[in-house]
Design an enzyme around this catalytic site. Structure first.
Site, mmCIF file in Angstrom:
data_model
loop_
_atom_site.group_PDB
_atom_site.id
_atom_site.type_symbol
_atom_site.label_atom_id
_atom_site.label_comp_id
_atom_site.label_asym_id
_atom_site.label_seq_id
_atom_site.Cartn_x
_atom_site.Cartn_y
_atom_site.Cartn_z
ATOM 1 N N SER A 28 0.862 -3.722 0.884
ATOM 2 C CA SER A 28 2.166 -3.054 0.869
ATOM 3 C C SER A 28 1.957 -1.564 0.642
ATOM 4 C CB SER A 28 3.036 -3.622 -0.262
ATOM 5 O OG SER A 28 4.184 -2.823 -0.478
ATOM 6 N N TYR B 7 2.752 -4.389 -9.659
ATOM 7 C CA TYR B 7 2.807 -4.713 -8.223
ATOM 8 C C TYR B 7 1.876 -3.790 -7.443
ATOM 9 C CZ TYR B 7 4.700 -5.395 -3.516
ATOM 10 O OH TYR B 7 4.846 -5.657 -2.168
#
Length: 312
Positions: free
Chosen positions: A158, A184
């Site tokens: 990501s 994350y």
């Protein structure tokens, strides 16, 4: 090194990327294949004639997905197998049960910005799910991937990796205050570093691994974020799930990727390496630290150590 460019882009769909490709006789595993872009990744691979295993936590949901994929593609070589990436025993059972060669492994499953949670081993949940579980899975399937002589690993990362490097001295937030987005970001950086080191370490086996940013898509991944994402995503940035799966399918199937590994792609094209977040358009660019070979080797050693501790 020139950046790899393809005929596809932001609006391309998984089906468009896979059109005309024949993967009959090939076998693929897609983790997290019962929702979001995992479904469309599995669907596109099934449409090429590949035998596809849906590796999922919820096998009931997986069975429904498999029936839907079969109905829309005519593919019959679809399997659903239980896999919990946060549980080393589950990963070990999956890899032990695998028989024969594996041509494509798509590390797709993940969690985003979850509340502070730790596995029984003391691993932070996002690092455990997004990186460690997939690391153990790929390691356990190494021989199957090597049997093909041209095995591919597709790693869904990501642009969130730009939020944090891997903080090697505190991956589990034992000393830092927990921040769901930093956690994350760290896990997504780990995804890219894994692709770098797997491609280097397993080159002699013909195994390549590449990482990607699928794009901004509304899926179950955002269940902890109320759909907000990590920043300034606008409606024009959003993709459908079919578009979001396109880059994964490209890395899994494109002949242009033969023998190519350790790279990071956005919108079906390799994206520039950056040293600051403002050096590339929003959602593009790969942080230099995510491609660092020394960091990649260090993460590999750390991952092996953590998994060994869990087994002892």
């Amino acid at each position: 090194m020139n950046l790899m460019k393809t005929q596809f882009g932001f609006s391309s769909t998984a089906a468009e990327v896979a059109a005309g490709i024949d993967l009959s006789g090939h076998r693929a595993v897609v983790t997290g294949a019962s929702s979001g872009i995992g479904v469309e990744t599995a669907r596109a691979l099934a449409a090429t004639g590949a035998e596809v295993t849906l590796a999922v936590r919820d096998t009931a949901a997986g069975e429904l997905t498999a029936k839907d994929i079969a109905a829309t593609t005519g593919g019959t070589a679809l399997h659903v197998v239980q896999l919990d990436l946060t549980d080393p025993a589950s990963v070990a059972a999956f890899t032990a049960a695998w028989d024969g060669p594996l041509h494509i492994l798509v590390n797709n499953a993940g969690v985003m910005a979850s509340p502070e949670t730790y596995t029984p081993q003391g691993w932070e949940l996002q690092f455990a799910t997004n990186h460690l579980g997939h690391f153990a899975l790929a390691a356990g399937l190494h021989d199957a991937l090597a049997a093909d002589g041209a095995g591919r690993i597709v790693v869904v990362s990501s642009s969130g990796h730009q939020l944090s490097p891997v903080v090697f001295d505190d991956v589990n937030f034992a000393f830092r205050a927990y921040d769901p987005w930093l956690a994350y970001g760290q896990s997504k950086t780990a995804n890219v570093l894994f692709a770098v080191e797997a491609s280097r370490r397993w080159a002699a086996d013909g195994i390549t691994a590449n990482a990607l940013m699928p794009g901004a898509i509304f899926t179950n991944l955002q269940r902890h974020t109320e759909g907000r994402g990590s920043g300034r995503t606008s409606p024009s940035d959003m993709k459908t799930v079919e578009q979001g799966a396109a880059t994964s399918v490209l890395l899994a199937t494109s002949r242009q990727l033969e023998g190519i590994g350790g790279r990071y792609f956005v919108d079906c094209n390799e994206t520039p390496t950056i040293d600051r977040r403002d050096e590339a358009p929003w959602l593009h660019g790969v942080a230099r630290y995510a491609l660092d070979p020394d960091g990649a080797a260090r993460l590999w050693d750390l991952s092996e150590s953590l998994l060994q501790e869990a087994r002892s």
